[in-house]
Write an enzyme that holds these catalytic residues in place. Structure first.
Site, PDB file in Angstrom:
ATOM      1  N   GLU A 135     -10.217  10.782   1.134  1.00  0.00           N
ATOM      2  CA  GLU A 135     -10.353  11.615   2.337  1.00  0.00           C
ATOM      3  C   GLU A 135      -8.993  12.152   2.787  1.00  0.00           C
ATOM      4  O   GLU A 135      -8.893  13.259   3.297  1.00  0.00           O
ATOM      5  CB  GLU A 135     -10.990  10.807   3.468  1.00  0.00           C
ATOM      6  CG  GLU A 135     -12.436  10.437   3.205  1.00  0.00           C
ATOM      7  CD  GLU A 135     -13.341  11.656   3.157  1.00  0.00           C
ATOM      8  OE1 GLU A 135     -13.319  12.351   2.123  1.00  0.00           O
ATOM      9  OE2 GLU A 135     -14.051  11.913   4.131  1.00  0.00           O
ATOM     10  N   THR A 188     -11.954  22.617   7.634  1.00  0.00           N
ATOM     11  CA  THR A 188     -11.732  21.472   8.523  1.00  0.00           C
ATOM     12  C   THR A 188     -10.463  21.697   9.346  1.00  0.00           C
ATOM     13  O   THR A 188     -10.414  21.375  10.532  1.00  0.00           O
ATOM     14  CB  THR A 188     -11.608  20.169   7.699  1.00  0.00           C
ATOM     15  OG1 THR A 188     -12.764  20.078   6.872  1.00  0.00           O
ATOM     16  CG2 THR A 188     -11.520  18.938   8.567  1.00  0.00           C
TER      17      THR A 188
HETATM   18  P1  ADP Z   1     -16.366  17.935   3.591  1.00  0.00           P
HETATM   19  O1  ADP Z   1     -16.211  17.594   5.051  1.00  0.00           O
HETATM   20  O2  ADP Z   1     -17.743  18.495   3.314  1.00  0.00           O
HETATM   21  O3  ADP Z   1     -15.978  16.811   2.687  1.00  0.00           O
HETATM   22  P2  ADP Z   1     -13.820  19.171   3.456  1.00  0.00           P
HETATM   23  O4  ADP Z   1     -13.509  20.626   3.628  1.00  0.00           O
HETATM   24  O5  ADP Z   1     -13.313  18.217   4.454  1.00  0.00           O
HETATM   25  O6  ADP Z   1     -15.402  19.110   3.271  1.00  0.00           O
HETATM   26  O7  ADP Z   1     -13.255  18.603   2.066  1.00  0.00           O
HETATM   27  C1  ADP Z   1     -13.377  19.260   0.905  1.00  0.00           C
HETATM   28  C2  ADP Z   1     -11.985  19.456   0.302  1.00  0.00           C
HETATM   29  O8  ADP Z   1     -11.720  18.429  -0.641  1.00  0.00           O
HETATM   30  C3  ADP Z   1     -11.925  20.769  -0.446  1.00  0.00           C
HETATM   31  O9  ADP Z   1     -10.662  21.338  -0.235  1.00  0.00           O
HETATM   32  C4  ADP Z   1     -12.063  20.358  -1.895  1.00  0.00           C
HETATM   33  O10 ADP Z   1     -11.419  21.242  -2.777  1.00  0.00           O
HETATM   34  C5  ADP Z   1     -11.401  18.985  -1.916  1.00  0.00           C
HETATM   35  N1  ADP Z   1     -11.927  18.102  -2.985  1.00  0.00           N
HETATM   36  C6  ADP Z   1     -11.234  17.503  -3.955  1.00  0.00           C
HETATM   37  N2  ADP Z   1     -12.035  16.784  -4.759  1.00  0.00           N
HETATM   38  C7  ADP Z   1     -13.281  16.915  -4.279  1.00  0.00           C
HETATM   39  C8  ADP Z   1     -14.544  16.399  -4.680  1.00  0.00           C
HETATM   40  N3  ADP Z   1     -14.695  15.620  -5.750  1.00  0.00           N
HETATM   41  N4  ADP Z   1     -15.616  16.708  -3.928  1.00  0.00           N
HETATM   42  C9  ADP Z   1     -15.497  17.519  -2.853  1.00  0.00           C
HETATM   43  N5  ADP Z   1     -14.336  18.030  -2.415  1.00  0.00           N
HETATM   44  C10 ADP Z   1     -13.217  17.739  -3.121  1.00  0.00           C
END
Ligand code: ADP
Length: 313
Positions: A135, A188
């Site tokens: 995260e 975010t």
């Molecule tokens: P969510 O709250 O739905 O998780 P976020 O925007 O906080 O969405 O997080 C997604 C971010 O994490 C994106 O920038 C994405 O490229 C990155 N990321 C890296 N690896 C992954 C993964 N395995 N799954 C989803 N997002 C990923």
């Protein structure tokens, strides 16, 4: 056992009054992931389907979370570090940036799968701290409000992040969630940038009254109390302006019997909680009609709260 297939559930964080501390696990929306033991040390992501995400372990939340777990194992004399290596295949169904825990599903799924293959040296609660490292890569902040419900199921309360103190709360049996995801991008970081760093004492009092009420309502299966408590004095008024049709969707949820409704995670998804599947489906119809009228594409899910969290499938 050399390989496991894992269902990695989507989650709703914040839940109105519980900004950054409450979350819940969804039942039938999620990614799948295959975690495989490998003779080669380290973590390799060999396949990603359904999203355009980096294959490099250090740039993917799944890799980062699992590397954090391996680092701790390597400092434990009982484990042979040479024997510890993993391959991961990720099948994404949860869109990144949707507000239903896309990154958390991958972070938590990787450590859950590897832990199963190693004979569960860590409890689900202990896995949270490794998943939080994923995260941190996604949002710059090692928060647990999505990874905790993804791993533990039900509702989770992050009483403290440092030291980590997470409480799992079983979901009342008839509780359902309806989640609508308008197909717009809300970063975010943008959703964070509208927040204020201070709150008035009056708002804080209302908010902690509601958090206490929501937790009490969940424990006692008091649906009316849950409904009375699902309000957000602090974050929703600032963030909701970033989500098209937010007020109309929320109003329609209440008109169709929702206990409460608010922003899922940092948005743009909007959730409603209700008692029973029939009401949840009625809410879904009402919400869909709002976006149909606005000509805004969306995805919509009706789910029971998932009381077990991650599972091997
Ligand atoms: P969510 O709250 O739905 O998780 P976020 O925007 O906080 O969405 O997080 C997604 C971010 O994490 C994106 O920038 C994405 O490229 C990155 N990321 C890296 N690896 C992954 C993964 N395995 N799954 C989803 N997002 C990923």
């Amino acid at each position: 056992m050399n390989e496991v297939k894992v269902f990695c559930p989507a989650t709703i964080a914040n839940l109105s009054c519980g900004f950054d501390v409450l979350g819940l696990c969804l039942d039938n929306v999620g990614d799948e992931m295959i975690v495989r033991k490998s003779a080669e040390k380290g973590v390799r992501i060999t396949k990603i389907e359904g999203a355009n995400l980096p294959l490099e372990a250090e740039k993917n939340v799944a890799g980062v979370a699992l590397l954090a777990m391996l680092e701790e194992l390597e400092s434990n004399a009982d484990f042979d570090p040479i024997a510890i290596g993993f391959e991961i295949e990720i099948y994404k169904h949860i869109k990144a940036g949707s507000g239903i825990g896309s990154s958390a599903a991958s972070s938590a799924g990787a450590v859950f799968g590897a832990n199963e293959l190693l004979g569960n040296p860590f409890s689900r609660k202990e896995l949270v701290k490794f998943a939080m490292q994923g995260e941190k890569l996604a949002s710059g902040n090692a928060h647990a409000d999505n990874v905790a419900p993804a791993l533990l199921g039900g509702f989770t309360l992050v009483r403290s992040s440092n030291p980590l103190d997470i409480i799992k709360i079983d979901s009342p049996n008839e509780l359902f969630a309806t989640v609508i995801h308008p197909q717009i991008e809300l970063k975010t970081s943008d959703a964070r940038s509208v927040l204020k760093q201070t709150v008035s004492l009056k708002s804080a009092i209302t908010q902690w009254g509601n958090v206490g009420g929501l937790v009490a309502g969940l424990y006692t299966q008091d649906y009316d109390l849950i409904g009375r408590s699902l309000h957000d004095e602090i974050v929703e008024p600032l963030r909701s302006v970033l989500i098209p049709g937010f007020d109309l969707i929320k109003q329609s949820a209440y008109e169709n019997g929702a206990l409460g409704s608010g922003i899922s995670g940092s948005g743009p998804s909007i959730f409603a909680l209700s008692r029973g599947k029939e009401t949840a489906e009625k809410i879904a119809k009402g919400m869909s009609a709002v976006y149909d009228k606005m000509n805004l594409p969306y995805e919509i899910h009706v789910c029971k709260v998932n009381d077990t969290g991650m599972k091997v499938i």
